[in-house]
Enzyme design. Structure first.
Site, PDB file in Angstrom:
ATOM      1  N   ASN A 105      96.060   9.397  34.332  1.00 56.14           N
ATOM      2  CA  ASN A 105      95.085   8.561  33.589  1.00 56.14           C
ATOM      3  C   ASN A 105      95.674   7.260  33.042  1.00 56.14           C
ATOM      4  O   ASN A 105      96.945   7.133  33.122  1.00 56.14           O
ATOM      5  CB  ASN A 105      94.846   9.599  32.198  1.00 56.14           C
ATOM      6  CG  ASN A 105      93.930   8.876  31.096  1.00 56.14           C
ATOM      7  OD1 ASN A 105      92.936   8.636  31.765  1.00 56.14           O
ATOM      8  ND2 ASN A 105      94.259   8.930  29.911  1.00 56.14           N
ATOM      9  N   HIS A 154      95.578   4.483  30.059  1.00 61.56           N
ATOM     10  CA  HIS A 154      95.259   4.451  28.574  1.00 61.56           C
ATOM     11  C   HIS A 154      95.612   3.110  28.203  1.00 61.56           C
ATOM     12  O   HIS A 154      96.549   2.596  28.275  1.00 61.56           O
ATOM     13  CB  HIS A 154      95.851   5.503  27.847  1.00 61.56           C
ATOM     14  CG  HIS A 154      95.594   5.681  26.241  1.00 61.56           C
ATOM     15  ND1 HIS A 154      94.510   6.093  25.967  1.00 61.56           N
ATOM     16  CD2 HIS A 154      96.182   5.087  25.141  1.00 61.56           C
ATOM     17  CE1 HIS A 154      94.333   6.080  24.764  1.00 61.56           C
ATOM     18  NE2 HIS A 154      95.289   5.462  24.047  1.00 61.56           N
ATOM     19  N   ASP A 188      96.545  12.424  25.574  1.00 61.71           N
ATOM     20  CA  ASP A 188      97.338  10.962  25.537  1.00 61.71           C
ATOM     21  C   ASP A 188      98.710  11.183  25.485  1.00 61.71           C
ATOM     22  O   ASP A 188      99.466  10.408  24.860  1.00 61.71           O
ATOM     23  CB  ASP A 188      96.703  10.134  24.829  1.00 61.71           C
ATOM     24  CG  ASP A 188      95.005   9.769  25.057  1.00 61.71           C
ATOM     25  OD1 ASP A 188      94.875   9.669  26.306  1.00 61.71           O
ATOM     26  OD2 ASP A 188      94.378   9.274  24.292  1.00 61.71           O
TER      27      ASP A 188
HETATM   28  C1  GRF Z   1      89.868   1.530  30.351  1.00 66.66           C
HETATM   29  O1  GRF Z   1      90.112   0.470  28.926  1.00 66.66           O
HETATM   30  C2  GRF Z   1      91.148   2.660  30.290  1.00 66.66           C
HETATM   31  O2  GRF Z   1      92.218   2.326  30.069  1.00 66.66           O
HETATM   32  C3  GRF Z   1      90.127   3.449  29.493  1.00 66.66           C
HETATM   33  O3  GRF Z   1      88.904   3.093  29.540  1.00 66.66           O
HETATM   34  C4  GRF Z   1      88.609   1.924  29.880  1.00 66.66           C
HETATM   35  C5  GRF Z   1      87.869   2.084  31.154  1.00 66.66           C
HETATM   36  O4  GRF Z   1      87.414   0.929  31.612  1.00 66.66           O
HETATM   37  N1  GRF Z   1      90.514   4.740  29.615  1.00 66.66           N
HETATM   38  P1  GRF Z   1      86.759   0.935  33.178  1.00 66.66           P
HETATM   39  O5  GRF Z   1      85.590   1.644  33.269  1.00 66.66           O
HETATM   40  O6  GRF Z   1      87.931   1.043  34.243  1.00 66.66           O
HETATM   41  O7  GRF Z   1      86.311  -0.655  33.245  1.00 66.66           O
END
Ligand code: GRF
Length: 212
Positions: A103, A105, A141
């Site tokens: 993931n 984050h 997380d």
């Molecule tokens: C990103 O900031 C990611 O870290 C979080 O959700 C957002 C997703 O953005 N989990 P995208 O859809 O990849 O533009």
């Protein structure tokens, strides 16, 4: 060549970054829990198979996760990457993909798990913020950290400017982490720690605000 399945819920900028990186793996599918996720158009434009598993059609988390796992397993992926996938996953689901579910984050974990990370960082007045790629564990997380990028929080930052600075780094570190997985440069040991093979390290310090 390893197979990657990417899970999204929205915009898909990290999906785009993973595509741009020309990873040494095959992106077998993009799966969304929302039929209107903009990222689905990115996948379609790149001829990547898309699947939609709408969480609203399932009575509870467990039945959604069973359907999601079924959709994922059709593609027999080696790696499953959550790229802005906004659903909390059950322990059973996380266990099923142990060591191959990652993931991204938008904070320097373990600080600011959960939502609204940039607003909370600004509220606290932290001077350094960033993003983290980690293996997913049952604890939201909190899984083993693979790579992080730190950015300064500038005096006049708004939530938007800070988010944009962090997102730029997300787009650098997520492809790197997935590439390491594709090339088997990293692994999870029996203690749940990330093990690197042949990684160079740097002692560079980010100081924010900078020293005079
Ligand atoms: C990103 O900031 C990611 O870290 C979080 O959700 C957002 C997703 O953005 N989990 P995208 O859809 O990849 O533009």
């Amino acid at each position: 060549m390893k197979k990657l399945v990417i899970l999204i819920s929205g915009r898909g900028s990290n999906l785009q970054a993973l595509l741009d990186a020309r990873l040494p793996c095959r992106i077998a599918a993009v799966i969304s829990n929302r039929p209107d996720a903009e990222g689905l158009d990115i996948a379609r434009a790149n001829d990547i198979p898309v699947e939609i598993v709408e969480h609203r059609n399932y009575a509870d988390r467990d039945s959604f996760d069973v359907a999601l796992a079924k959709a994922i397993d059709t593609f027999e992926p080696d790696i499953v990457a959550l790229a802005g996938f906004m659903r909390i996953l059950s322990n059973g689901f996380v266990a099923r993909y142990h060591g191959r579910l990652v993931n991204i984050h938008p904070s320097l974990l373990p600080a600011y798990g959960g939502l609204h990370t940039h607003a909370r960082a600004l509220q606290d007045g932290v001077k350094i913020h960033g993003c983290t790629v980690h293996f997913v564990s049952p604890d939201l997380d909190h899984g083993p950290i693979i790579i992080q990028a730190a950015v300064p929080v500038l005096r006049d930052d708004s939530e938007q400017t800070l988010a944009a600075r962090v997102l730029n780094q997300e787009h650098r570190i997520y492809p790197q982490a997935v590439k390491w997985l594709c090339n088997e440069n990293i692994d999870l040991d029996n203690h749940g720690k990330v093990v690197f093979r042949n990684r160079k390290q740097s002692g560079f310090a980010l100081v924010s605000p900078s020293l005079e």
